[in-house]
Design an enzyme around this catalytic site. Structure first.
Site, PDB file in Angstrom:
ATOM      1  CG  HIS A   1       1.505  -1.954 -15.771  1.00 22.13           C
ATOM      2  ND1 HIS A   1       1.259  -3.225 -15.289  1.00 22.13           N
ATOM      3  CD2 HIS A   1       2.526  -2.076 -16.646  1.00 22.13           C
ATOM      4  CE1 HIS A   1       2.078  -4.070 -15.867  1.00 22.13           C
ATOM      5  NE2 HIS A   1       2.875  -3.415 -16.696  1.00 22.13           N
TER       6      HIS A   1
ATOM      7  CG  MET B   1      -1.329  -8.088  -6.484  1.00 22.97           C
ATOM      8  SD  MET B   1      -0.633  -7.005  -7.746  1.00 22.97           S
ATOM      9  CE  MET B   1       0.486  -8.154  -8.524  1.00 22.97           C
TER      10      MET B   1
ATOM     11  N   GLY C   1       0.779  -1.234   0.000  1.00 25.34           N
ATOM     12  CA  GLY C   1       0.000   0.000   0.000  1.00 25.34           C
ATOM     13  C   GLY C   1       0.810   1.284   0.000  1.00 25.34           C
TER      14      GLY C   1
ATOM     15  CG  ASP D   1      -9.407  -1.578 -21.976  1.00 22.44           C
ATOM     16  OD1 ASP D   1      -8.713  -2.423 -21.382  1.00 22.44           O
ATOM     17  OD2 ASP D   1      -9.109  -1.134 -23.107  1.00 22.44           O
ATOM     18  CD  GLU D   2     -14.519  -4.170 -21.382  1.00 23.45           C
ATOM     19  OE1 GLU D   2     -13.770  -3.337 -21.917  1.00 23.45           O
ATOM     20  OE2 GLU D   2     -15.683  -3.919 -21.013  1.00 23.45           O
TER      21      GLU D   2
HETATM   22  C1  GRF Z   1       3.155  -1.289  -7.573  1.00 23.29           C
HETATM   23  O1  GRF Z   1       4.398  -1.539  -8.162  1.00 23.29           O
HETATM   24  C2  GRF Z   1       2.095  -1.145  -8.641  1.00 23.29           C
HETATM   25  O2  GRF Z   1       2.580  -0.583  -9.816  1.00 23.29           O
HETATM   26  C3  GRF Z   1       1.697  -2.568  -8.890  1.00 23.29           C
HETATM   27  O3  GRF Z   1       1.715  -3.174  -7.621  1.00 23.29           O
HETATM   28  C4  GRF Z   1       2.637  -2.484  -6.784  1.00 23.29           C
HETATM   29  C5  GRF Z   1       1.891  -2.063  -5.544  1.00 23.29           C
HETATM   30  O4  GRF Z   1       2.731  -1.522  -4.573  1.00 23.29           O
HETATM   31  N1  GRF Z   1       0.418  -2.620  -9.563  1.00 23.29           N
HETATM   32  P1  GRF Z   1       2.121  -0.865  -3.264  1.00 23.29           P
HETATM   33  O5  GRF Z   1       1.221  -1.919  -2.618  1.00 23.29           O
HETATM   34  O6  GRF Z   1       1.371   0.356  -3.660  1.00 23.29           O
HETATM   35  O7  GRF Z   1       3.309  -0.549  -2.403  1.00 23.29           O
END
Ligand code: GRF
Length: 220
Positions: free
Chosen positions: A110, A91, A12, A142-143
């Site tokens: 991303h 995730m 986070g 998007d999808e």
């Molecule tokens: C980040 O690298 C983000 O780009 C990816 O997951 C990671 C999350 O990190 N989608 P955090 O939980 O915000 O520290």
């Protein structure tokens, strides 16, 4: 005041950067109404609690399929009347049903320069490919997997003595800048989507030459 629902799975740090940027007043007209994690161990939940933000754990493993899991997510988000869904290290892949429910209202970060290296481990994919630059991307969801219209990107060099961890760290520092920036633009209604393109109202266009980068750079 726009209401944000933030979905997380892990540490986070992006959530924290959004909290900090709301507290500092950089992001105006928005509040985080709820933080939802699919993982009860996610440290992001502690961060939210420390800031007195309501939290919920909705574990995908408790549901027989994605649709039922997402129905529960929607139910929780609706309970808080949220305007936008922010995926901050969430995730799980979302299905069409969820995405169409919040069309152009879901943002994701991303850790690569899309459309290169979508999916999981974007930093590792870029590192192993041997690119000289990578970075991060904030986009509408998007999808497809990481295919939605791009809002903001930041570039970092990949240095000769890097490993995946040092590259991750360099990218993450930029994530913490561009995600709050994209959210600020979103809640201030400064984003205009036209097909694949996202136009930013009032974007400065001068001094573009300063934005060109070369890596490795030459001193001559
Ligand atoms: C980040 O690298 C983000 O780009 C990816 O997951 C990671 C999350 O990190 N989608 P955090 O939980 O915000 O520290």
């Amino acid at each position: 005041m726009k209401k944000l629902g933030i979905l997380i799975s892990g540490s986070g740090t992006n959530l924290q950067s959004i909290i900090d940027n709301i507290n500092s007043g950089f992001i105006k007209n928005a509040e985080i109404s709820v933080v939802i994690s699919n993982n009860s161990e996610a440290y992001g939940l502690v961060r939210a609690e420390k800031s007195s933000i309501p939290t919920a754990v909705i574990n995908h493993k408790d549901f027989p399929n994605r649709e039922d899991f997402e129905e529960k997510l929607i139910e929780k988000l609706e309970e808080y009347n949220i305007d936008y869904v922010i995926l901050a290290g969430f995730m799980r892949v979302l299905t069409k049903k969820f995405i169409s429910h919040y069309r152009y209202k879901i943002l994701n970060i991303h850790p690569a320069l899309l459309p290169s290296f979508p999916g999981t481990d974007g930093q590792k994919q870029a590192f192993e490919y041997g690119v000289k630059f990578s970075g991060c991307t904030v986009h509408f969801v998007d999808e497809g997997t990481d295919t939605g219209p791009i809002i903001v990107q930041a570039v970092v060099p990949v240095l000769q003595n890097d490993n995946v961890e040092t590259l991750k760290k360099r990218i993450l520092a930029k994530e913490h800048i561009i995600f709050p920036y994209a959210i600020k633009l979103l809640v201030e209604d400064k984003l205009q989507i036209s097909g694949r393109k996202v136009y930013i109202k009032d974007e400065p266009t001068e001094n573009m030459k300063d934005l060109f980068l070369i890596n490795p750079y030459s001193t001559s």
